[in-house]
Design an enzyme around this catalytic site. Sequence first.
Site, short mmCIF file in Angstrom:
data_model
loop_
_atom_site.label_atom_id
_atom_site.label_comp_id
_atom_site.label_asym_id
_atom_site.label_seq_id
_atom_site.Cartn_x
_atom_site.Cartn_y
_atom_site.Cartn_z
N SER A 1 44.48 -17.54 -7.86
CA SER A 1 44.10 -18.39 -6.74
C SER A 1 44.97 -19.65 -6.68
O SER A 1 46.17 -19.55 -6.45
CB SER A 1 42.61 -18.72 -6.81
OG SER A 1 42.11 -19.02 -5.52
N LYS B 1 26.07 -33.18 10.03
CA LYS B 1 26.31 -34.17 8.98
C LYS B 1 25.75 -33.73 7.63
O LYS B 1 26.30 -34.08 6.58
CB LYS B 1 25.69 -35.51 9.39
CG LYS B 1 26.06 -36.67 8.46
CD LYS B 1 27.56 -36.88 8.40
CE LYS B 1 27.92 -38.03 7.47
NZ LYS B 1 29.39 -38.16 7.32
#
Length: 269
Positions: A86, A138
């Site tokens: 990765s 949010k």
Amino acid sequence: MAWPWRRKSRRKMARVVLDGPITGATRLRVLKALREVGEREFPALLLRIDSPGGTVGDSQEIHAALMRLRDKGCKVVASFGNISASGGVYVGVAAETIVANPGTITGSIGVILRGNDLSRVFERIGIRFDTVKSGPFKDILSPDRPLSDAERALLQELIDSSYDQFVGVVADGRGMSREAVKGFADGRVFSGAQAKELGLVDELGDEEHARRLAARLAELDEELRPVTLGKSRRKLTSLLPGSQLIQQLQNRLCIELMGSGQVLWLYRP
């Protein structure tokens, strides 16, 4: 403009080790070492990677620093150890040449973002959250409620953007088309031998093989021993019995803590 190596008295090779999860602390240590490589004008760098990857921004900054060294004429060879997956791959493709052991675990090209929905647990024990927010997204990935469909779509767009950046860098670094990279960039892992067949690494061999290759690329003496920069500070726990197991547990804990609410280029076995 390339550095005038033949007018320099220093004909040495640098070695920098990137091991463990890629975090902010890793970035600071490795970037400091890479700056020293540039300041001391080493003609070659042996980059040893033994990492499952980690945070996106930190991986990108290390990759960018390696590309700046190459632009100045430094020959960069990456040596993949037990694992370079990765984000470790993202950093590694900044090298001019990649060497991996036949059994190295590599690949895992992809992006992961995880959150924890603990709403049922909170409900059982009588905990309730009151949230006041400025916008509908949010408190995305808040543990006290599941994701809404709109939130999931928004996060998927974020993941897709990060994935596209990853694929592009691998394609550029390995001289491949984006379509070819996407053919195997689905999160799967490979052995070093498999990665060579795919074009993800150049040669099979150990770190000694990579060192000799870097020496040849920079026209240095192949018996030259590298100067290791940016060594991790030795902790008191390293003197205790079972210190390697303690370090492995620390790395595992670090990976688990990273895994909540962050976009990661990380192999999670």
